[in-house]
Write a protein that holds these residues in place. Sequence first.
Motif, PDB file in Angstrom:
ATOM      1  N   ALA A  81      78.131 -25.259  -3.591  1.00 50.54           N
ATOM      2  CA  ALA A  81      78.862 -26.158  -2.691  1.00 50.54           C
ATOM      3  C   ALA A  81      79.135 -25.482  -1.355  1.00 50.54           C
ATOM      4  N   ALA A  82      79.480 -24.199  -1.400  1.00 53.28           N
ATOM      5  CA  ALA A  82      79.741 -23.464  -0.158  1.00 53.28           C
ATOM      6  C   ALA A  82      78.475 -23.321   0.676  1.00 53.28           C
ATOM      7  N   LEU A  83      77.369 -23.020   0.024  1.00 54.22           N
ATOM      8  CA  LEU A  83      76.113 -22.843   0.747  1.00 54.22           C
ATOM      9  C   LEU A  83      75.529 -24.182   1.217  1.00 54.22           C
ATOM     10  N   GLY A  84      75.816 -25.242   0.453  1.00 51.21           N
ATOM     11  CA  GLY A  84      75.247 -26.545   0.780  1.00 51.21           C
ATOM     12  C   GLY A  84      75.889 -27.223   1.969  1.00 51.21           C
ATOM     13  N   ASP A  85      77.097 -26.803   2.337  1.00 54.13           N
ATOM     14  CA  ASP A  85      77.791 -27.416   3.479  1.00 54.13           C
ATOM     15  C   ASP A  85      78.439 -26.312   4.309  1.00 54.13           C
ATOM     16  N   ALA A 132      85.364 -13.635  13.266  1.00 54.72           N
ATOM     17  CA  ALA A 132      84.103 -14.018  13.913  1.00 54.72           C
ATOM     18  C   ALA A 132      83.700 -15.380  13.361  1.00 54.72           C
ATOM     19  N   PRO A 133      83.453 -16.358  14.233  1.00 58.63           N
ATOM     20  CA  PRO A 133      83.025 -17.676  13.749  1.00 58.63           C
ATOM     21  C   PRO A 133      81.683 -17.585  13.043  1.00 58.63           C
ATOM     22  N   ARG A 134      81.468 -18.497  12.086  1.00 66.11           N
ATOM     23  CA  ARG A 134      80.208 -18.513  11.344  1.00 66.11           C
ATOM     24  C   ARG A 134      79.056 -18.945  12.240  1.00 66.11           C
ATOM     25  N   ARG A 135      77.927 -18.267  12.079  1.00 59.62           N
ATOM     26  CA  ARG A 135      76.734 -18.631  12.831  1.00 59.62           C
ATOM     27  C   ARG A 135      75.860 -19.565  12.008  1.00 59.62           C
ATOM     28  N   THR A 136      75.082 -20.400  12.687  1.00 58.43           N
ATOM     29  CA  THR A 136      74.138 -21.264  11.994  1.00 58.43           C
ATOM     30  C   THR A 136      73.058 -20.401  11.349  1.00 58.43           C
ATOM     31  N   ARG A 137      72.824 -20.615  10.065  1.00 56.67           N
ATOM     32  CA  ARG A 137      71.866 -19.798   9.338  1.00 56.67           C
ATOM     33  C   ARG A 137      70.460 -20.378   9.427  1.00 56.67           C
ATOM     34  N   SER A 138      69.503 -19.499   9.663  1.00 53.86           N
ATOM     35  CA  SER A 138      68.101 -19.890   9.572  1.00 53.86           C
ATOM     36  C   SER A 138      67.437 -19.171   8.415  1.00 53.86           C
ATOM     37  N   ALA A 139      67.902 -17.947   8.138  1.00 51.34           N
ATOM     38  CA  ALA A 139      67.373 -17.159   7.026  1.00 51.34           C
ATOM     39  C   ALA A 139      68.111 -17.523   5.739  1.00 51.34           C
ATOM     40  N   PRO A 140      67.586 -17.124   4.583  1.00 49.07           N
ATOM     41  CA  PRO A 140      68.292 -17.352   3.310  1.00 49.07           C
ATOM     42  C   PRO A 140      69.697 -16.758   3.336  1.00 49.07           C
ATOM     43  N   ALA A 141      70.575 -17.331   2.548  1.00 52.70           N
ATOM     44  CA  ALA A 141      71.983 -16.934   2.546  1.00 52.70           C
ATOM     45  C   ALA A 141      72.176 -15.562   1.903  1.00 52.70           C
ATOM     46  N   GLN A 175      79.721  -9.105 -13.364  1.00 54.62           N
ATOM     47  CA  GLN A 175      78.701  -9.496 -14.335  1.00 54.62           C
ATOM     48  C   GLN A 175      78.521 -11.014 -14.358  1.00 54.62           C
ATOM     49  N   ASP A 176      79.580 -11.765 -14.123  1.00 54.95           N
ATOM     50  CA  ASP A 176      79.481 -13.226 -14.086  1.00 54.95           C
ATOM     51  C   ASP A 176      78.731 -13.694 -12.843  1.00 54.95           C
ATOM     52  N   LEU A 177      78.954 -13.011 -11.732  1.00 58.22           N
ATOM     53  CA  LEU A 177      78.242 -13.346 -10.503  1.00 58.22           C
ATOM     54  C   LEU A 177      76.748 -13.062 -10.643  1.00 58.22           C
ATOM     55  N   LEU A 178      76.400 -11.948 -11.290  1.00 56.78           N
ATOM     56  CA  LEU A 178      74.988 -11.638 -11.520  1.00 56.78           C
ATOM     57  C   LEU A 178      74.356 -12.671 -12.445  1.00 56.78           C
ATOM     58  N   ALA A 179      75.113 -13.127 -13.443  1.00 60.01           N
ATOM     59  CA  ALA A 179      74.585 -14.139 -14.362  1.00 60.01           C
ATOM     60  C   ALA A 179      74.378 -15.478 -13.660  1.00 60.01           C
ATOM     61  N   ALA A 180      75.219 -15.770 -12.650  1.00 63.45           N
ATOM     62  CA  ALA A 180      75.115 -17.043 -11.933  1.00 63.45           C
ATOM     63  C   ALA A 180      74.045 -17.027 -10.857  1.00 63.45           C
ATOM     64  N   LEU A 181      73.641 -15.838 -10.423  1.00 62.05           N
ATOM     65  CA  LEU A 181      72.735 -15.746  -9.283  1.00 62.05           C
ATOM     66  C   LEU A 181      71.402 -16.469  -9.496  1.00 62.05           C
ATOM     67  N   PRO A 182      70.771 -16.393 -10.666  1.00 57.96           N
ATOM     68  CA  PRO A 182      69.525 -17.155 -10.842  1.00 57.96           C
ATOM     69  C   PRO A 182      69.717 -18.656 -10.629  1.00 57.96           C
ATOM     70  N   ARG A 183      70.816 -19.212 -11.085  1.00 55.92           N
ATOM     71  CA  ARG A 183      71.082 -20.647 -10.891  1.00 55.92           C
ATOM     72  C   ARG A 183      71.256 -20.954  -9.406  1.00 55.92           C
ATOM     73  N   ILE A 184      71.970 -20.067  -8.708  1.00 49.81           N
ATOM     74  CA  ILE A 184      72.198 -20.272  -7.273  1.00 49.81           C
ATOM     75  C   ILE A 184      70.871 -20.224  -6.521  1.00 49.81           C
ATOM     76  N   ARG A 185      70.006 -19.296  -6.900  1.00 50.04           N
ATOM     77  CA  ARG A 185      68.731 -19.135  -6.206  1.00 50.04           C
ATOM     78  C   ARG A 185      67.766 -20.287  -6.479  1.00 50.04           C
ATOM     79  N   ARG A 186      67.961 -20.997  -7.591  1.00 48.26           N
ATOM     80  CA  ARG A 186      67.095 -22.150  -7.848  1.00 48.26           C
ATOM     81  C   ARG A 186      67.345 -23.265  -6.848  1.00 48.26           C
ATOM     82  N   SER A 187      68.614 -23.484  -6.476  1.00 46.76           N
ATOM     83  CA  SER A 187      68.916 -24.542  -5.499  1.00 46.76           C
ATOM     84  C   SER A 187      68.910 -24.012  -4.070  1.00 46.76           C
TER      85      SER A 187
END
Length: 424
Positions: free
Chosen positions: A358-362, A212-221, A236-248
């Motif tokens: 980077a994935a979310l930004g582009d 399925a092709p990616r749709r343009t997002r309007s809501a948060p990722a 556990q590493d993904l959970l630790a990174a999530l606060p940093r991801i949510r800041r940007s």
Amino acid sequence: MKVMIVSWEYPPVVVGGLGRHVHHLATELVAQGHDIVVLTRRPTGTDAVSHPTTDSRVDGVRIVAVAEDPPEFEFGHDMMAWTLAMGHSFVRAGLKVIGGERNSPESSAWVPDVVHAHDWLVAHPAITLAEFFDVPLVSTIHATEAGRHSGWVSGRTNRQVHSVEWWLASESDSLITCSASMRDEVTRLFGPDIPDVSVIHNGIDIRTWPFAPRRTRSAPAELMFAGRLEYEKGVQDLLAALPRIRRSHPGTTLTIAGTGTQQDWLIEQARRHRVTKAVRFLGAVDHEGLVALMHRCAAIVLPSRYEPFGIVALEAAATGAPLVVSTAGGLGEAVTEATTGLTFAPGDVAGLATAVRAALGDPAASATRAVRARERLTEEFSWGEVAERTAGVYLAAKRRVRHPIGRPHIPERPLPERDPGQSD
């Protein structure tokens, strides 16, 4: 060829990716003209009254699913005893049901040309049956105990598992691993006197993982993880990174599909990093549910610290989900940085956060990489290719001269200090 495949997993009894691997391999081998018998088991915790041994044919594969014997062993508490008991029931089924009653002239014995073992749990029956039929033993090593524990096997059960893996590798006439990194690991751990090791990647049936092709997002990722909830999977590493991801990228959420021994600890890690409201633990999710999640997510993140291959990456790529994965083991071979996905070093929380940002930004670039990833699947990871190469290993395998072997030397060194949630 007549091939006896021995596996402790086969649908509907599936614990992880091994069961799916063996199922697809067996059905594709049949499609290519081979005569396949799978020797497997009935569900854990059953017995010959509630779940008797069955002998059926599904998709052309003859499946002998063996009933558990009555002695009360639990896999979680008596793993080695449970495994030995399972192996004993497999041997009896292999000799009686598959081999036929050799003393009866009316019986038509089915004798394999090769026995194919999948992982250490079936070492005892596979070695015994190959010896009884005097045919080559081919073994696929899907993972190792040392690899799952950062190279160390100091615990009692760890050492027992490692010694059985070493024995299976030593007794085999040919070995298969699913990645070059696993080939190197197996050679380092069990060499130098093991047989040749062939690298045959896992495959995927893209028909069951629609794109399925990616749709343009309007809501948060929405990010997604799918897999077993074990320490080596790196959630556990993904959970630790999530606060940093949510800041940007404010509002980003994480959906976790899967079960495992570390679930409670991971829920506590989400609390520790103050992302509980942004994380959903779904537990086991069926196939249709996984496809829907992959179609919906902005990216699937696979932060494994140890990964022999990572078939979830193939499944996600088939659906068009952008890939953000660690370079652990086979993942680093399956995903090419900046071409078919974005990568980071295992255990690198900062690198993980950077790659996800980077994935979310582009999103457009992420979608382009996802399309390339799916295109690569059809060329390199079809089950037809996997089965053809595996059959080539069967044909080339020759039963080696056996010599008595002693016990392996296992260095008695302590496991490195780990997070409290990591199991033995």
